[in-house]
Design a protein around this motif. Structure first.
Motif, PDB file in Angstrom:
ATOM      1  N   THR A  72       0.809  -1.226   0.000  1.00 40.28           N
ATOM      2  CA  THR A  72       0.000   0.000   0.000  1.00 40.28           C
ATOM      3  C   THR A  72       0.840   1.273   0.000  1.00 40.28           C
ATOM      4  O   THR A  72       0.334   2.348  -0.317  1.00 40.28           O
ATOM      5  CB  THR A  72      -0.922   0.021   1.229  1.00 40.28           C
ATOM      6  N   GLY A  73       2.107   1.180   0.391  1.00 40.92           N
ATOM      7  CA  GLY A  73       2.957   2.367   0.467  1.00 40.92           C
ATOM      8  C   GLY A  73       2.660   3.252   1.661  1.00 40.92           C
ATOM      9  O   GLY A  73       3.102   4.402   1.705  1.00 40.92           O
ATOM     10  N   VAL A 210      -1.716  -0.488  18.476  1.00 41.51           N
ATOM     11  CA  VAL A 210      -1.337  -1.669  17.692  1.00 41.51           C
ATOM     12  C   VAL A 210      -2.117  -1.624  16.383  1.00 41.51           C
ATOM     13  O   VAL A 210      -3.322  -1.346  16.388  1.00 41.51           O
ATOM     14  CB  VAL A 210      -1.645  -2.973  18.460  1.00 41.51           C
ATOM     15  N   ILE A 211      -1.434  -1.873  15.254  1.00 43.86           N
ATOM     16  CA  ILE A 211      -2.123  -1.894  13.961  1.00 43.86           C
ATOM     17  C   ILE A 211      -3.274  -2.896  14.040  1.00 43.86           C
ATOM     18  O   ILE A 211      -3.078  -4.060  14.422  1.00 43.86           O
ATOM     19  CB  ILE A 211      -1.152  -2.279  12.831  1.00 43.86           C
ATOM     20  N   PHE A 212      -4.477  -2.456  13.683  1.00 44.00           N
ATOM     21  CA  PHE A 212      -5.673  -3.252  13.937  1.00 44.00           C
ATOM     22  C   PHE A 212      -5.620  -4.598  13.226  1.00 44.00           C
ATOM     23  O   PHE A 212      -6.030  -5.624  13.784  1.00 44.00           O
ATOM     24  CB  PHE A 212      -6.924  -2.484  13.500  1.00 44.00           C
ATOM     25  N   SER A 213      -5.116  -4.644  12.011  1.00 47.82           N
ATOM     26  CA  SER A 213      -5.074  -5.897  11.258  1.00 47.82           C
ATOM     27  C   SER A 213      -4.128  -6.910  11.878  1.00 47.82           C
ATOM     28  O   SER A 213      -4.205  -8.108  11.564  1.00 47.82           O
ATOM     29  CB  SER A 213      -4.668  -5.629   9.809  1.00 47.82           C
ATOM     30  N   GLN A 214      -3.232  -6.468  12.769  1.00 50.01           N
ATOM     31  CA  GLN A 214      -2.285  -7.371  13.421  1.00 50.01           C
ATOM     32  C   GLN A 214      -2.821  -7.946  14.726  1.00 50.01           C
ATOM     33  O   GLN A 214      -2.173  -8.784  15.346  1.00 50.01           O
ATOM     34  CB  GLN A 214      -0.967  -6.628  13.682  1.00 50.01           C
ATOM     35  N   LEU A 215      -3.989  -7.495  15.160  1.00 48.06           N
ATOM     36  CA  LEU A 215      -4.587  -8.003  16.391  1.00 48.06           C
ATOM     37  C   LEU A 215      -5.209  -9.372  16.157  1.00 48.06           C
ATOM     38  O   LEU A 215      -5.656  -9.685  15.046  1.00 48.06           O
ATOM     39  CB  LEU A 215      -5.660  -7.030  16.887  1.00 48.06           C
ATOM     40  N   PHE A 239      -7.712   9.766   5.774  1.00 50.15           N
ATOM     41  CA  PHE A 239      -6.343  10.263   5.602  1.00 50.15           C
ATOM     42  C   PHE A 239      -5.370   9.254   5.007  1.00 50.15           C
ATOM     43  O   PHE A 239      -4.222   9.608   4.735  1.00 50.15           O
ATOM     44  CB  PHE A 239      -5.807  10.751   6.955  1.00 50.15           C
ATOM     45  N   LEU A 240      -5.789   8.016   4.788  1.00 50.54           N
ATOM     46  CA  LEU A 240      -4.924   7.036   4.151  1.00 50.54           C
ATOM     47  C   LEU A 240      -5.446   6.732   2.746  1.00 50.54           C
ATOM     48  O   LEU A 240      -6.651   6.845   2.493  1.00 50.54           O
ATOM     49  CB  LEU A 240      -4.862   5.752   4.979  1.00 50.54           C
ATOM     50  N   PRO A 241      -4.578   6.339   1.823  1.00 47.44           N
ATOM     51  CA  PRO A 241      -5.031   6.044   0.453  1.00 47.44           C
ATOM     52  C   PRO A 241      -5.968   4.853   0.417  1.00 47.44           C
ATOM     53  O   PRO A 241      -5.964   3.998   1.308  1.00 47.44           O
ATOM     54  CB  PRO A 241      -3.714   5.757  -0.291  1.00 47.44           C
ATOM     55  N   ASP A 242      -6.790   4.781  -0.642  1.00 50.13           N
ATOM     56  CA  ASP A 242      -7.768   3.699  -0.756  1.00 50.13           C
ATOM     57  C   ASP A 242      -7.110   2.323  -0.822  1.00 50.13           C
ATOM     58  O   ASP A 242      -7.749   1.311  -0.507  1.00 50.13           O
ATOM     59  CB  ASP A 242      -8.638   3.913  -1.998  1.00 50.13           C
ATOM     60  N   ALA A 243      -5.845   2.285  -1.226  1.00 55.67           N
ATOM     61  CA  ALA A 243      -5.156   0.996  -1.287  1.00 55.67           C
ATOM     62  C   ALA A 243      -5.068   0.348   0.082  1.00 55.67           C
ATOM     63  O   ALA A 243      -5.020  -0.884   0.198  1.00 55.67           O
ATOM     64  CB  ALA A 243      -3.752   1.197  -1.873  1.00 55.67           C
ATOM     65  N   TYR A 244      -5.064   1.158   1.140  1.00 53.00           N
ATOM     66  CA  TYR A 244      -4.956   0.607   2.492  1.00 53.00           C
ATOM     67  C   TYR A 244      -6.244  -0.091   2.922  1.00 53.00           C
ATOM     68  O   TYR A 244      -6.232  -0.860   3.886  1.00 53.00           O
ATOM     69  CB  TYR A 244      -4.604   1.710   3.491  1.00 53.00           C
ATOM     70  N   ALA A 245      -7.352   0.146   2.219  1.00 57.61           N
ATOM     71  CA  ALA A 245      -8.610  -0.509   2.582  1.00 57.61           C
ATOM     72  C   ALA A 245      -8.493  -2.027   2.486  1.00 57.61           C
ATOM     73  O   ALA A 245      -9.190  -2.762   3.196  1.00 57.61           O
ATOM     74  CB  ALA A 245      -9.739  -0.011   1.686  1.00 57.61           C
ATOM     75  N   SER A 246      -7.606  -2.507   1.609  1.00 56.47           N
ATOM     76  CA  SER A 246      -7.432  -3.957   1.471  1.00 56.47           C
ATOM     77  C   SER A 246      -6.827  -4.583   2.714  1.00 56.47           C
ATOM     78  O   SER A 246      -6.946  -5.789   2.937  1.00 56.47           O
ATOM     79  CB  SER A 246      -6.536  -4.256   0.262  1.00 56.47           C
ATOM     80  N   VAL A 247      -6.179  -3.765   3.566  1.00 58.49           N
ATOM     81  CA  VAL A 247      -5.575  -4.274   4.807  1.00 58.49           C
ATOM     82  C   VAL A 247      -6.627  -4.460   5.891  1.00 58.49           C
ATOM     83  O   VAL A 247      -6.433  -5.237   6.836  1.00 58.49           O
ATOM     84  CB  VAL A 247      -4.457  -3.316   5.282  1.00 58.49           C
ATOM     85  N   GLU A 248      -7.734  -3.738   5.786  1.00 55.38           N
ATOM     86  CA  GLU A 248      -8.787  -3.843   6.798  1.00 55.38           C
ATOM     87  C   GLU A 248      -9.345  -5.263   6.821  1.00 55.38           C
ATOM     88  O   GLU A 248      -9.379  -5.944   5.792  1.00 55.38           O
ATOM     89  CB  GLU A 248      -9.917  -2.851   6.496  1.00 55.38           C
ATOM     90  N   ALA A 250     -12.274  -6.452   6.800  1.00 50.07           N
ATOM     91  CA  ALA A 250     -13.375  -6.684   5.861  1.00 50.07           C
ATOM     92  C   ALA A 250     -12.981  -6.370   4.425  1.00 50.07           C
ATOM     93  O   ALA A 250     -13.795  -6.538   3.502  1.00 50.07           O
ATOM     94  CB  ALA A 250     -14.587  -5.846   6.255  1.00 50.07           C
ATOM     95  N   GLY A 251     -11.741  -5.902   4.206  1.00 53.95           N
ATOM     96  CA  GLY A 251     -11.285  -5.591   2.854  1.00 53.95           C
ATOM     97  C   GLY A 251     -11.833  -4.286   2.311  1.00 53.95           C
ATOM     98  O   GLY A 251     -11.731  -4.018   1.104  1.00 53.95           O
ATOM     99  N   GLY A 252     -12.423  -3.452   3.144  1.00 49.34           N
ATOM    100  CA  GLY A 252     -12.971  -2.165   2.706  1.00 49.34           C
ATOM    101  C   GLY A 252     -13.154  -1.244   3.897  1.00 49.34           C
ATOM    102  O   GLY A 252     -12.960  -1.638   5.059  1.00 49.34           O
ATOM    103  N   TRP A 253     -13.564  -0.006   3.610  1.00 46.25           N
ATOM    104  CA  TRP A 253     -13.697   0.995   4.677  1.00 46.25           C
ATOM    105  C   TRP A 253     -14.981   0.824   5.490  1.00 46.25           C
ATOM    106  O   TRP A 253     -15.069   1.284   6.615  1.00 46.25           O
ATOM    107  CB  TRP A 253     -13.660   2.404   4.090  1.00 46.25           C
ATOM    108  N   GLU A 254     -16.001   0.199   4.923  1.00 49.32           N
ATOM    109  CA  GLU A 254     -17.267  -0.059   5.638  1.00 49.32           C
ATOM    110  C   GLU A 254     -17.875   1.221   6.215  1.00 49.32           C
ATOM    111  O   GLU A 254     -18.228   1.284   7.396  1.00 49.32           O
ATOM    112  CB  GLU A 254     -17.054  -1.060   6.782  1.00 49.32           C
ATOM    113  N   HIS A 255     -18.028   2.229   5.394  1.00 44.39           N
ATOM    114  CA  HIS A 255     -18.593   3.494   5.885  1.00 44.39           C
ATOM    115  C   HIS A 255     -20.011   3.325   6.421  1.00 44.39           C
ATOM    116  O   HIS A 255     -20.376   3.934   7.430  1.00 44.39           O
ATOM    117  CB  HIS A 255     -18.580   4.535   4.766  1.00 44.39           C
ATOM    118  N   GLY A 256     -20.806   2.499   5.750  1.00 42.31           N
ATOM    119  CA  GLY A 256     -22.178   2.295   6.210  1.00 42.31           C
ATOM    120  C   GLY A 256     -22.232   1.671   7.594  1.00 42.31           C
ATOM    121  O   GLY A 256     -22.986   2.115   8.466  1.00 42.31           O
ATOM    122  N   ARG A 257     -21.426   0.652   7.806  1.00 38.24           N
ATOM    123  CA  ARG A 257     -21.407   0.007   9.120  1.00 38.24           C
ATOM    124  C   ARG A 257     -20.828   0.932  10.190  1.00 38.24           C
ATOM    125  O   ARG A 257     -21.284   0.944  11.337  1.00 38.24           O
ATOM    126  CB  ARG A 257     -20.610  -1.292   9.051  1.00 38.24           C
TER     127      ARG A 257
END
Length: 285
Positions: A72-73, A210-215, A239-248, A250-257
């Protein structure tokens, strides 16, 4: 013999007394807001702790962990900025507010204010204004520091800033309402740990330190019940690029949730506040 004409006396007019309308709750609330903000900035100790805590934690974490995700850079320093933004909102609107209101209940300030003609809504408006101003100043300092020294890019897209606004408003409102209820737990001058400990635990399991994806997966599921996890995720989406959404997870930002969970906590916080907020200590009846 001449007669003197009778003098007709007209009754003196009673001057009209204009009724002075009582100031509205909104007007009193504005005055209370100005007072609360002034009192905060005059309290050097509270101001220093509120603004320095997220900054010190961010500088420590940014200096210790300096890695960049190749896919993601995005650097860990940039991720920590977004986590500290959410932490700042919770620390100010929940932790600091709970301790302040609990102290005012303990020393009798709340009881005296309740005995005055001031509407209760004016008191709450004053507290809300105080936490909004302080948390926004704190956010501006963190964003400036991140943009100046740690490569954080401030978005040029108005849509991202709109996301920041609704994430901030929902998160700050939920934390403020919860903070008012949590102030009931602060009993005397030594009641701080009752509030500080749960907030610190949430910071560790919600993606602040702690980075959330590492928990662990189980920790992620538990943290998803509480608002801080979604506030951190919402700030990352701004504030982070959309490429970082793949690290979440759920694989996305989940704005609705995110909006749904934060709005649910606003409703829950409002219900708890209406039901359990106390103007007097338990020993006062």
């Amino acid at each position: 013999m001449t007669t003197t004409p009778a003098v007709v006396r007209t009754p003196a007019r009673t001057p009209r007394v204009r009724a002075i309308a009582a100031p509205s709750a909104l007007r009193i609330g504005r005055a209370r807001a100005v007072l609360e903000v002034r009192q905060f900035f005059r309290n050097k100790g509270a101001m220093f702790f509120t603004f320095s805590m997220p900054l010190v934690m961010f500088l420590l974490l940014a200096s210790i962990f300096d890695e960049t995700d190749k896919a993601t850079g995005v650097s860990t320093q940039q991720v920590y900025v977004t986590g500290m933004l959410a932490m700042g909102v919770m620390s100010t609107c929940l932790q600091s507010l709970a301790l302040q209101v609990g102290g005012e209940r303990h020393n009798g300030t709340l009881k005296r204010l309740r005995a005055t003609p001031m509407p209760p809504a004016a008191y709450f408006l004053g507290k809300i204004a105080m936490v909004v101003v302080t948390s926004l100043v704190q956010a501006a300092i963190l964003l400036g520091l991140g943009a100046a020294f740690f490569g954080l890019e401030l978005p040029a897209d108005p849509g991202r800033w709109f996301t920041f606004v609704w994430v901030y408003l929902l998160g700050a409102t939920a934390c403020t309402l919860i903070g008012l209820v949590a102030s009931n737990l602060v009993k005397g001058e030594n009641g701080g740990p009752v509030v500080l400990l749960p907030v610190m635990v949430l910071q560790f399991i919600s993606g602040v330190f702690v980075i959330f994806s590492q928990l662990p997966k189980g920790v992620q599921i538990v943290s998803a019940v509480f608002p801080l996890k979604w506030m951190c995720q919402g700030m990352r989406s701004v504030f982070l690029p959309d490429a970082y959404a793949s690290v979440e997870p759920a694989g996305g930002w989940e704005h609705g949730r995110t909006a749904m969970v934060l709005a649910a906590w606003v409703v829950v916080g409002a219900i708890m506040c209406l039901k359990w907020f106390r103007w007097k200590g338990e020993d006062e009846g």
